[in-house]
Design an enzyme around this catalytic site. Structure first.
Site, PDB file in Angstrom:
ATOM      1  N   THR A  74      -4.245   2.553   5.685  1.00 62.54           N
ATOM      2  CA  THR A  74      -4.388   1.881   4.393  1.00 62.54           C
ATOM      3  C   THR A  74      -5.765   2.069   3.753  1.00 62.54           C
ATOM      4  O   THR A  74      -6.057   1.441   2.737  1.00 62.54           O
ATOM      5  CB  THR A  74      -4.132   0.370   4.542  1.00 62.54           C
ATOM      6  OG1 THR A  74      -5.075  -0.167   5.489  1.00 62.54           O
ATOM      7  CG2 THR A  74      -2.715   0.092   5.012  1.00 62.54           C
ATOM      8  N   LYS A  75      -6.598   2.937   4.327  1.00 70.16           N
ATOM      9  CA  LYS A  75      -7.955   3.097   3.810  1.00 70.16           C
ATOM     10  C   LYS A  75      -7.984   4.013   2.583  1.00 70.16           C
ATOM     11  O   LYS A  75      -7.006   4.672   2.251  1.00 70.16           O
ATOM     12  CB  LYS A  75      -8.877   3.630   4.908  1.00 70.16           C
ATOM     13  CG  LYS A  75      -9.091   2.623   6.044  1.00 70.16           C
ATOM     14  CD  LYS A  75      -9.675   1.312   5.526  1.00 70.16           C
ATOM     15  CE  LYS A  75     -10.165   0.377   6.611  1.00 70.16           C
ATOM     16  NZ  LYS A  75      -9.133  -0.229   7.430  1.00 70.16           N
ATOM     17  N   ASN A  76      -9.148   4.053   1.914  1.00 70.47           N
ATOM     18  CA  ASN A  76      -9.276   4.781   0.648  1.00 70.47           C
ATOM     19  C   ASN A  76      -8.976   6.267   0.797  1.00 70.47           C
ATOM     20  O   ASN A  76      -8.453   6.896  -0.120  1.00 70.47           O
ATOM     21  CB  ASN A  76     -10.671   4.572   0.067  1.00 70.47           C
ATOM     22  CG  ASN A  76     -10.892   3.129  -0.359  1.00 70.47           C
ATOM     23  OD1 ASN A  76     -10.029   2.272  -0.161  1.00 70.47           O
ATOM     24  ND2 ASN A  76     -12.042   2.836  -0.948  1.00 70.47           N
ATOM     25  N   TYR A 109      -8.013   4.805   8.633  1.00 66.95           N
ATOM     26  CA  TYR A 109      -6.736   4.187   8.992  1.00 66.95           C
ATOM     27  C   TYR A 109      -5.739   4.329   7.828  1.00 66.95           C
ATOM     28  O   TYR A 109      -6.109   4.656   6.697  1.00 66.95           O
ATOM     29  CB  TYR A 109      -6.979   2.717   9.336  1.00 66.95           C
ATOM     30  CG  TYR A 109      -5.731   1.930   9.632  1.00 66.95           C
ATOM     31  CD1 TYR A 109      -4.963   2.201  10.759  1.00 66.95           C
ATOM     32  CD2 TYR A 109      -5.318   0.907   8.787  1.00 66.95           C
ATOM     33  CE1 TYR A 109      -3.807   1.479  11.028  1.00 66.95           C
ATOM     34  CE2 TYR A 109      -4.168   0.179   9.050  1.00 66.95           C
ATOM     35  CZ  TYR A 109      -3.415   0.473  10.166  1.00 66.95           C
ATOM     36  OH  TYR A 109      -2.268  -0.242  10.423  1.00 66.95           O
ATOM     37  N   TYR A 123       0.828  -1.205   0.000  1.00 69.98           N
ATOM     38  CA  TYR A 123       0.000   0.000   0.000  1.00 69.98           C
ATOM     39  C   TYR A 123       0.863   1.255   0.000  1.00 69.98           C
ATOM     40  O   TYR A 123       1.937   1.285   0.610  1.00 69.98           O
ATOM     41  CB  TYR A 123      -0.920   0.036   1.225  1.00 69.98           C
ATOM     42  CG  TYR A 123      -1.891   1.194   1.180  1.00 69.98           C
ATOM     43  CD1 TYR A 123      -3.018   1.146   0.372  1.00 69.98           C
ATOM     44  CD2 TYR A 123      -1.657   2.359   1.907  1.00 69.98           C
ATOM     45  CE1 TYR A 123      -3.896   2.217   0.292  1.00 69.98           C
ATOM     46  CE2 TYR A 123      -2.529   3.440   1.834  1.00 69.98           C
ATOM     47  CZ  TYR A 123      -3.642   3.352   1.031  1.00 69.98           C
ATOM     48  OH  TYR A 123      -4.516   4.402   0.944  1.00 69.98           O
TER      49      TYR A 123
END
Length: 375
Positions: free
Chosen positions: A180-182, A178, A6
């Protein structure tokens, strides 16, 4: 070559906005948070959003806001991150799992009614990987049995199903920002609702139960505050909100690129024996938070490790919650109780998926998967 699992989307505009906040008086919850809350509500089509420190906090406070606690049961899915079920335990209630749809990994709405007891107070669906659950069906069940619906939307801001978006049919919708979120603020979350009384209660719950926040107390003539409810310390700050504002403006643009990447994966991997992936339903717009592949459970870990050795960042989302040691020891869960969730948990690998990923990098990942499978 190495392809990271990511990379975030924070750019110069986000950095500029954070610097602007750092040069201001208010670093904690203030006007920047309120601006984000208003714009996020507008994006969703919901009346109220309360900025928080995590989706876990959002789930926890949403349950508290609807007076769910000891002696109560909440129906949810075992195929999620542990925070979903943990939040239910944090309020003293009991998570009651039902199995998932084999083709999507989402909670199987057809199994819910059989799990309802006199102690059931709510349903907590999780929009796994970004695809929404059948909210129309869940809402009908909830209305018939007088239950609350609290959505875990940690994977799903942009999603839609049957013309329904997150927060539209539920009593509360909980979101994650968080790392790694969009869209991300490193850590962060929010809860959205169309109930004004609940929104007011959530605002107090996020800050110790205090009737006034810092800006209200110190922004002008000092105002005394009271505490009329036992709350927590979960308030989003202006720095987190500053990171989110411009990402929210670009959310559909970022989503478009993730969609292109997913389709590239799907076209390349769809005819490989021993490999499948979750189905995106025709009536759905997935938020495309994660792209997972499902493999032979007996080979999953060896393939996972081979991909890592060959420069591909991967993850496992998720192992089934009921098979975690704490849940087995506390509730007596055993293997075989939720076979669809267990199959997914033992077979899944999450692939790199983020807008900065290039077509060349996607093709590299695909090639390494085929190599690992001897395809």
């Amino acid at each position: 070559m190495k392809v990271e699992f990511y990379k975030h989307n924070i750019g110069e505009e986000e950095i500029r906005k954070v610097v602007e906040v750092l040069h201001s008086i208010f670093l904690t919850t203030g006007q920047v948070v309120y601006e984000f809350e208003d714009k996020f509500s507008h994006y969703l089509g919901c009346q109220h959003t309360i900025g928080l420190t995590s989706c876990t906090a959002a789930l926890h406070l949403a349950l508290l806001a609807y007076d769910i606690g000891p002696g109560d049961e909440v129906i949810t899915t075992p195929m999620s991150f542990i925070a979903t079920a943990n939040a239910i335990l944090h309020v003293g209630a009991k998570p009651v799992f039902v199995d998932v749809e084999p083709e999507t990994g989402n909670i199987n709405a057809e199994l819910i009614e059989a799990a309802i007891t006199p102690c059931t107070k709510a349903i907590m669906p999780v929009h796994l990987y970004g695809q929404m659950c059948d909210m129309k069906r869940l809402k009908a069940i909830a209305d018939e049995h007088r239950l609350k619906v609290i959505e875990d939307c940690a994977h799903c801001i942009e999603g839609e199903r049957d013309d329904i978006r997150p927060g539209q049919l539920s009593d509360a919708a909980c979101f994650s920002f968080y790392a790694t979120k969009n869209i991300t603020s490193g850590e962060g979350g929010a809860v959205s609702t169309n109930n004004s009384d609940v929104a007011d209660k959530l605002r107090r719950l996020r800050l110790h139960g205090m009737t006034k926040g810092a800006e209200e107390r110190y922004g002008g003539k000092y105002q005394h505050w009271d505490m009329d409810i036992l709350g927590w310390k979960y308030n989003m700050d202006n720095i987190q909100a500053a990171l989110l504002l411009n990402q929210l403006e670009r959310i559909e643009e970022l989503m478009k690129r993730r969609q292109e990447i997913c389709r590239r994966y799907e076209m390349a991997l769809k005819n490989i024996d021993g490999l499948s992936f979750p189905r995106v339903l025709p009536n759905s717009k997935s938020a495309r938070h994660l792209f997972t592949i499902w493999l032979d459970p007996n080979k999953r870990d060896s393939i996972l490790w081979k991909l890592q050795e060959n420069g591909v960042g991967v993850a496992v989302n998720f192992r089934s919650i009921h098979l975690m040691k704490y849940y087995k020891d506390t509730f007596g869960f055993e293997e075989g109780m939720f076979p669809a969730a267990e199959r997914i948990g033992k077979s899944t690998i999450s692939l790199p998926l983020y807008p900065k990923l290039t077509d060349h990098e996607v093709d590299f990942v695909i090639a390494k998967i085929k190599e690992a499978l001897n395809f």
